[in-house]
Scaffold this motif. Structure first.
Motif, PDB file in Angstrom:
ATOM      1  N   ILE A 147      15.999  -6.241   8.104  1.00  0.00           N
ATOM      2  CA  ILE A 147      17.234  -7.581   8.944  1.00  0.00           C
ATOM      3  C   ILE A 147      17.534  -8.514   7.321  1.00  0.00           C
ATOM      4  CG2 ILE A 147      17.428  -9.358  10.937  1.00  0.00           C
ATOM      5  CD1 ILE A 147      15.080  -7.631  11.822  1.00  0.00           C
ATOM      6  N   PRO A 148      18.062  -8.147   6.138  1.00  0.00           N
ATOM      7  CA  PRO A 148      18.279  -9.261   5.226  1.00  0.00           C
ATOM      8  C   PRO A 148      18.647 -10.626   5.479  1.00  0.00           C
ATOM      9  CG  PRO A 148      19.639  -7.527   5.810  1.00  0.00           C
ATOM     10  CD  PRO A 148      19.550  -7.308   6.654  1.00  0.00           C
ATOM     11  N   GLY A 149      18.157 -11.343   4.542  1.00  0.00           N
ATOM     12  CA  GLY A 149      18.383 -13.371   4.708  1.00  0.00           C
ATOM     13  C   GLY A 149      18.088 -13.980   6.345  1.00  0.00           C
ATOM     14  N   LEU A 150      17.449 -12.888   6.785  1.00  0.00           N
ATOM     15  CA  LEU A 150      16.614 -13.271   8.222  1.00  0.00           C
ATOM     16  C   LEU A 150      15.056 -14.066   7.870  1.00  0.00           C
ATOM     17  CD1 LEU A 150      17.855 -14.769  10.830  1.00  0.00           C
ATOM     18  CD2 LEU A 150      17.294 -12.853  11.882  1.00  0.00           C
ATOM     19  N   SER A 151      14.815 -15.313   8.275  1.00  0.00           N
ATOM     20  CA  SER A 151      13.193 -15.825   8.603  1.00  0.00           C
ATOM     21  C   SER A 151      12.899 -15.767  10.014  1.00  0.00           C
ATOM     22  CB  SER A 151      13.023 -16.767   7.057  1.00  0.00           C
ATOM     23  OG  SER A 151      11.775 -16.838   7.011  1.00  0.00           O
ATOM     24  N   VAL A 152      11.652 -15.241  10.854  1.00  0.00           N
ATOM     25  CA  VAL A 152      11.502 -14.915  11.640  1.00  0.00           C
ATOM     26  C   VAL A 152      10.257 -15.764  12.226  1.00  0.00           C
ATOM     27  CG1 VAL A 152      11.090 -14.188  13.394  1.00  0.00           C
ATOM     28  CG2 VAL A 152      12.967 -13.533  12.284  1.00  0.00           C
ATOM     29  N   ASP A 192     -11.552  -2.927   6.549  1.00  0.00           N
ATOM     30  CA  ASP A 192     -10.860  -4.550   7.332  1.00  0.00           C
ATOM     31  C   ASP A 192     -10.042  -5.028   6.556  1.00  0.00           C
ATOM     32  OD1 ASP A 192     -12.538  -3.981   9.594  1.00  0.00           O
ATOM     33  OD2 ASP A 192     -14.123  -4.787   8.949  1.00  0.00           O
ATOM     34  N   PHE A 193      -8.967  -5.884   7.293  1.00  0.00           N
ATOM     35  CA  PHE A 193      -7.706  -6.414   6.211  1.00  0.00           C
ATOM     36  C   PHE A 193      -7.911  -7.755   6.496  1.00  0.00           C
ATOM     37  CE2 PHE A 193      -6.836  -2.202   5.979  1.00  0.00           C
ATOM     38  CZ  PHE A 193      -6.721  -1.652   4.642  1.00  0.00           C
ATOM     39  N   ASP A 194      -7.681  -8.988   5.943  1.00  0.00           N
ATOM     40  CA  ASP A 194      -6.787 -10.478   6.860  1.00  0.00           C
ATOM     41  C   ASP A 194      -6.099 -10.825   5.783  1.00  0.00           C
ATOM     42  OD1 ASP A 194      -8.508 -10.546   3.905  1.00  0.00           O
ATOM     43  OD2 ASP A 194      -9.452 -12.277   5.480  1.00  0.00           O
ATOM     44  N   GLY A 195      -5.293 -11.894   6.156  1.00  0.00           N
ATOM     45  CA  GLY A 195      -4.860 -12.743   5.454  1.00  0.00           C
ATOM     46  C   GLY A 195      -3.056 -12.348   5.468  1.00  0.00           C
ATOM     47  N   PHE A 196      -2.028 -12.012   4.315  1.00  0.00           N
ATOM     48  CA  PHE A 196      -1.084 -11.657   4.574  1.00  0.00           C
ATOM     49  C   PHE A 196      -1.175 -10.037   4.487  1.00  0.00           C
ATOM     50  CE2 PHE A 196       2.369  -9.771   2.099  1.00  0.00           C
ATOM     51  CZ  PHE A 196       3.946 -10.751   2.761  1.00  0.00           C
ATOM     52  N   GLU A 197      -2.238  -9.489   3.784  1.00  0.00           N
ATOM     53  CA  GLU A 197      -2.606  -7.825   4.057  1.00  0.00           C
ATOM     54  C   GLU A 197      -2.061  -7.398   5.637  1.00  0.00           C
ATOM     55  OE1 GLU A 197      -4.467  -5.185   0.483  1.00  0.00           O
ATOM     56  OE2 GLU A 197      -5.530  -6.370   1.575  1.00  0.00           O
ATOM     57  N   ALA A 198      -2.924  -7.959   6.220  1.00  0.00           N
ATOM     58  CA  ALA A 198      -3.244  -7.365   7.774  1.00  0.00           C
ATOM     59  C   ALA A 198      -2.115  -7.908   8.194  1.00  0.00           C
ATOM     60  CB  ALA A 198      -4.442  -8.277   8.456  1.00  0.00           C
ATOM     61  N   ARG A 199      -1.106  -8.951   7.988  1.00  0.00           N
ATOM     62  CA  ARG A 199      -0.040  -9.426   8.437  1.00  0.00           C
ATOM     63  C   ARG A 199       1.129  -8.523   8.022  1.00  0.00           C
ATOM     64  NH1 ARG A 199       3.253 -13.295  10.992  1.00  0.00           N
ATOM     65  NH2 ARG A 199       1.551 -14.755  10.753  1.00  0.00           N
ATOM     66  N   CYS A 200       1.409  -7.747   6.723  1.00  0.00           N
ATOM     67  CA  CYS A 200       1.957  -6.995   6.203  1.00  0.00           C
ATOM     68  C   CYS A 200       1.936  -5.380   6.635  1.00  0.00           C
ATOM     69  CB  CYS A 200       1.786  -6.918   4.242  1.00  0.00           C
ATOM     70  SG  CYS A 200       3.163  -5.589   3.779  1.00  0.00           S
ATOM     71  N   ILE A 201       0.428  -5.050   7.368  1.00  0.00           N
ATOM     72  CA  ILE A 201       0.105  -3.998   8.093  1.00  0.00           C
ATOM     73  C   ILE A 201       0.605  -3.771   9.584  1.00  0.00           C
ATOM     74  CG2 ILE A 201      -2.180  -2.700   8.709  1.00  0.00           C
ATOM     75  CD1 ILE A 201      -3.619  -3.074   6.675  1.00  0.00           C
ATOM     76  N   GLU A 244      -8.070  -9.838  15.626  1.00  0.00           N
ATOM     77  CA  GLU A 244      -9.088 -10.454  15.679  1.00  0.00           C
ATOM     78  C   GLU A 244      -8.558 -11.458  17.001  1.00  0.00           C
ATOM     79  OE1 GLU A 244      -8.538 -15.325  12.951  1.00  0.00           O
ATOM     80  OE2 GLU A 244     -10.147 -13.317  12.364  1.00  0.00           O
ATOM     81  N   ARG A 245      -9.127 -12.373  17.254  1.00  0.00           N
ATOM     82  CA  ARG A 245      -8.443 -12.935  18.476  1.00  0.00           C
ATOM     83  C   ARG A 245      -7.516 -14.346  18.010  1.00  0.00           C
ATOM     84  NH1 ARG A 245     -10.824 -11.430  23.335  1.00  0.00           N
ATOM     85  NH2 ARG A 245     -12.623 -10.359  23.222  1.00  0.00           N
ATOM     86  N   VAL A 246      -7.799 -14.650  16.989  1.00  0.00           N
ATOM     87  CA  VAL A 246      -7.330 -16.475  16.383  1.00  0.00           C
ATOM     88  C   VAL A 246      -5.399 -15.276  16.590  1.00  0.00           C
ATOM     89  CG1 VAL A 246      -7.007 -18.559  15.386  1.00  0.00           C
ATOM     90  CG2 VAL A 246      -9.570 -17.141  16.427  1.00  0.00           C
ATOM     91  N   PRO A 247      -4.505 -16.022  16.702  1.00  0.00           N
ATOM     92  CA  PRO A 247      -3.890 -15.874  16.149  1.00  0.00           C
ATOM     93  C   PRO A 247      -2.998 -16.900  14.589  1.00  0.00           C
ATOM     94  CG  PRO A 247      -3.121 -17.523  18.157  1.00  0.00           C
ATOM     95  CD  PRO A 247      -4.837 -16.794  18.326  1.00  0.00           C
ATOM     96  N   VAL A 248      -1.883 -16.829  13.785  1.00  0.00           N
ATOM     97  CA  VAL A 248      -1.122 -17.120  12.993  1.00  0.00           C
ATOM     98  C   VAL A 248      -0.104 -17.141  13.168  1.00  0.00           C
ATOM     99  CG1 VAL A 248      -1.637 -17.506  10.723  1.00  0.00           C
ATOM    100  CG2 VAL A 248      -4.142 -17.124  11.868  1.00  0.00           C
ATOM    101  N   GLU A 249       0.882 -18.361  12.957  1.00  0.00           N
ATOM    102  CA  GLU A 249       1.874 -17.747  13.158  1.00  0.00           C
ATOM    103  C   GLU A 249       2.628 -18.441  11.586  1.00  0.00           C
ATOM    104  OE1 GLU A 249       6.222 -21.217  14.098  1.00  0.00           O
ATOM    105  OE2 GLU A 249       5.418 -20.158  15.585  1.00  0.00           O
ATOM    106  N   MET A 250       4.036 -17.640  11.631  1.00  0.00           N
ATOM    107  CA  MET A 250       4.418 -17.148   9.885  1.00  0.00           C
ATOM    108  C   MET A 250       5.187 -16.712   9.959  1.00  0.00           C
ATOM    109  SD  MET A 250       1.968 -15.933   6.722  1.00  0.00           S
ATOM    110  CE  MET A 250       2.856 -15.704   5.419  1.00  0.00           C
ATOM    111  N   GLU A 251       6.541 -17.058   8.233  1.00  0.00           N
ATOM    112  CA  GLU A 251       7.524 -16.622   8.266  1.00  0.00           C
ATOM    113  C   GLU A 251       7.257 -15.660   7.816  1.00  0.00           C
ATOM    114  OE1 GLU A 251      10.713 -18.298   9.940  1.00  0.00           O
ATOM    115  OE2 GLU A 251       9.600 -19.404  10.967  1.00  0.00           O
ATOM    116  N   GLU A 252       8.622 -14.136   8.651  1.00  0.00           N
ATOM    117  CA  GLU A 252       8.303 -13.424   7.902  1.00  0.00           C
ATOM    118  C   GLU A 252      10.053 -12.765   7.387  1.00  0.00           C
ATOM    119  OE1 GLU A 252       6.193  -9.707  10.344  1.00  0.00           O
ATOM    120  OE2 GLU A 252       4.676 -11.180  10.350  1.00  0.00           O
ATOM    121  N   VAL A 253       9.900 -11.768   6.981  1.00  0.00           N
ATOM    122  CA  VAL A 253      11.042 -11.446   6.464  1.00  0.00           C
ATOM    123  C   VAL A 253      11.353  -9.725   6.526  1.00  0.00           C
ATOM    124  CG1 VAL A 253      11.591 -13.142   4.770  1.00  0.00           C
ATOM    125  CG2 VAL A 253      10.624 -11.602   3.740  1.00  0.00           C
ATOM    126  N   CYS A 254      11.824  -9.272   6.810  1.00  0.00           N
ATOM    127  CA  CYS A 254      12.738  -7.908   7.207  1.00  0.00           C
ATOM    128  C   CYS A 254      13.519  -7.254   5.727  1.00  0.00           C
ATOM    129  CB  CYS A 254      12.382  -7.052   8.632  1.00  0.00           C
ATOM    130  SG  CYS A 254      12.440  -5.256   8.578  1.00  0.00           S
TER     131      CYS A 254
END
Length: 165
Positions: free
Chosen positions: A95-100, A123-132, A82-92
């Motif tokens: 990279i423990p303890g860091l939220s980007v 098709d995936f959207d929301g958090f599932e799409a972000r995780c992928i 999808e062309r519309v971007p969404v910003e969200m904090e991600e942890v990995c």
């Protein structure tokens, strides 16, 4: 079944592009990756995070709030986003303890091979799409820090290294 060690930043392997999977991924490796992901309280884990430099990952975005929905994607390809971007904090987990803050498309269409060999597209959207997209980045040697501009990256790395030295 066992819990595997998770590579942490700045391990150089986290910056390597993975090779396509040729043949099959052993069932016990997939089970071990799920065990590792659940033990680390994660929702996704890419093969390079456990030192396997091949293009596959496991994920389960539902297990923390509801019924488990485990999925393994081998040789995934993001076919559309999808062309519309969404910003969200991600942890990995690497990279423990860091939220980007990471900006990503809200929805994606993905093609992948399942462990039993069947090819899927969905098709995936929301958090599932972000995780992928997060796990797909790992297959290309990209970590959350790589989404930041140089100044923000330097600040995040300074905070991270201060907590992990």
């Amino acid at each position: 079944m066992s819990v595997l060690p998770i590579l942490t930043w700045p391990d150089a392997r986290l910056s390597w592009r993975c090779d396509p999977v040729e043949g099959i991924v052993p069932d016990d490796l997939i089970r071990d990756m799920f065990d590792t992901m659940y033990a680390a309280k994660g929702r996704g884990l890419a093969a390079p995070q456990v030192g396997v430099m091949q293009r596959f990952f496991v994920m389960d975005v539902g297990w923390k709030e509801g019924p488990p929905s485990p999925m393994a994607m081998i040789n995934p390809v993001i076919m559309a986003a999808e062309r519309v971007p969404v910003e969200m904090e991600e942890v990995c987990l690497s990279i423990p303890g860091l939220s980007v803050p990471v900006t990503r498309p809200k929805a994606v269409t993905v093609q992948w091979t399942a462990p039993e060999g069947d090819i899927h597209m969905a098709d995936f959207d929301g958090f599932e799409a972000r995780c992928i997209q997060h796990e797909f980045d790992h297959l290309n040697g990209v970590v959350t820090l790589d989404h930041l501009d140089p100044r923000a990256r330097a600040a995040m790395l300074s905070a991270y290294e201060g907590n992990h030295s």
